[in-house]
Design a protein around this motif. Structure first.
Motif, PDB file in Angstrom:
ATOM      1  N   GLN A 149       0.850  -1.195   0.000  1.00 18.26           N
ATOM      2  CA  GLN A 149       0.000   0.000   0.000  1.00 18.26           C
ATOM      3  C   GLN A 149       0.886   1.246   0.000  1.00 18.26           C
ATOM      4  N   ASP A 152      -0.435   7.289  -0.036  1.00  8.99           N
ATOM      5  CA  ASP A 152      -1.747   7.930  -0.216  1.00  8.99           C
ATOM      6  C   ASP A 152      -2.912   6.957  -0.025  1.00  8.99           C
ATOM      7  N   THR A 154      -3.442   4.169  -1.746  1.00 10.97           N
ATOM      8  CA  THR A 154      -3.742   3.410  -2.963  1.00 10.97           C
ATOM      9  C   THR A 154      -2.665   2.349  -3.178  1.00 10.97           C
ATOM     10  N   TRP A 155      -2.801   1.631  -4.276  1.00  7.47           N
ATOM     11  CA  TRP A 155      -1.799   0.661  -4.694  1.00  7.47           C
ATOM     12  C   TRP A 155      -1.384   0.997  -6.117  1.00  7.47           C
ATOM     13  N   ASN A 173      -6.144   6.801 -12.501  1.00  9.98           N
ATOM     14  CA  ASN A 173      -6.743   7.150 -11.209  1.00  9.98           C
ATOM     15  C   ASN A 173      -8.012   6.352 -10.937  1.00  9.98           C
ATOM     16  N   TRP A 175      -8.532   3.343 -12.051  1.00 12.88           N
ATOM     17  CA  TRP A 175      -8.074   2.004 -11.720  1.00 12.88           C
ATOM     18  C   TRP A 175      -7.518   1.939 -10.298  1.00 12.88           C
ATOM     19  N   LYS A 176      -6.924   3.024  -9.834  1.00 12.20           N
ATOM     20  CA  LYS A 176      -6.461   3.059  -8.439  1.00 12.20           C
ATOM     21  C   LYS A 176      -7.654   2.936  -7.492  1.00 12.20           C
ATOM     22  N   GLU A 177      -8.752   3.643  -7.819  1.00 14.04           N
ATOM     23  CA  GLU A 177      -9.956   3.546  -6.989  1.00 14.04           C
ATOM     24  C   GLU A 177     -10.490   2.128  -6.991  1.00 14.04           C
ATOM     25  N   ASN A 178     -10.508   1.495  -8.153  1.00 16.12           N
ATOM     26  CA  ASN A 178     -10.944   0.102  -8.251  1.00 16.12           C
ATOM     27  C   ASN A 178     -10.039  -0.798  -7.407  1.00 16.12           C
ATOM     28  N   GLY A 179      -8.735  -0.550  -7.475  1.00 14.53           N
ATOM     29  CA  GLY A 179      -7.780  -1.343  -6.695  1.00 14.53           C
ATOM     30  C   GLY A 179      -8.026  -1.245  -5.198  1.00 14.53           C
ATOM     31  N   ILE A 180      -8.388  -0.073  -4.726  1.00 13.46           N
ATOM     32  CA  ILE A 180      -8.698   0.096  -3.299  1.00 13.46           C
ATOM     33  C   ILE A 180      -9.868  -0.803  -2.921  1.00 13.46           C
ATOM     34  N   ASN A 183      -8.911  -4.600  -3.153  1.00 14.32           N
ATOM     35  CA  ASN A 183      -7.996  -5.004  -2.080  1.00 14.32           C
ATOM     36  C   ASN A 183      -8.662  -5.014  -0.708  1.00 14.32           C
TER      37      ASN A 183
END
Length: 195
Positions: A149, A152, A154-155, A173, A175-180, A183
């Motif tokens: 992690q 910020d 995110t991953w 960005n 995709w970062k939200e999706n990753g959160i 995960n």
């Protein structure tokens, strides 16, 4: 394809099966679970599910984690709707189990630096019927999530859209939200903690 997209969405011969059933198989399962059984929509979902399962079972090699994920969702909707007897559910279960073991990237050096297949692509709970067959790597994913992690919250997103850098800057960005979400749901379902 005249719009910005990931390279794996390009129309090629290998993507034809994927193009036909991603996300069609998933949506057919959704219909079977939620639509009224006497509706024309339900009948359409049932026909598509039967066709999709027959096609899936007839394929020798299915090397597309996204398509496999759609068929897992179809499988789970069929079970939840109590429709196992209408479909080749046991054959589907065994084929999915075999493909999952083969698709998940065991080489941990690729994690975080390449576009790979992790257990969270297929399930997000240690109560999944697919968990035990890949338990070691599924448990490792919990560790990986906890250890990677960013500051910020995110991953890192380990892929990009080579031909669409400007659009990728925005999409990354998202995709970062999706990753959160992926995960955090995985950690919760696997009963892991990042604390």
């Amino acid at each position: 394809w005249e719009y910005p997209h990931a390279p794996w969405w390009q129309d090629t011969e290998e993507n034809r099966f994927a193009e036909h059933y991603n996300p069609t198989a998933y949506l057919a399962g959704f219909i079977l679970f939620f639509a009224e059984p006497d509706s024309s929509l339900y009948k359409l979902g049932e026909n598509i599910a039967k066709e999709a399962i027959e096609a899936f079972l007839s394929m020798e090699i299915i090397d597309n984690m996204h398509v496999v994920s759609c068929f897992i969702q179809l499988y789970e909707y069929i079970l939840a709707a109590g429709l196992s007897e209408k479909f080749h559910i046991e054959k589907l279960h065994h084929k999915l189990k075999d493909i999952i073991k083969r698709e998940i990237t065991e080489d941990r050096s690729k994690w975080g630096v390449e576009y790979i297949c992790k257990p969270s692509q297929f399930f997000n709970s240690n109560r999944s019927i697919f968990y035990q067959s890949v338990k070691n790597i599924a448990d490792y994913e919990c560790e990986f999530i906890c250890n990677t992690q960013l500051e910020d919250g995110t991953w890192a997103v380990p892929w990009n859209w080579d031909n669409y850098q400007e659009e990728w800057a925005v999409s990354k960005n998202w995709w970062k939200e999706n990753g959160i979400l992926v995960n955090m749901l995985y950690l919760k379902g696997m009963e892991c903690s990042i604390l």
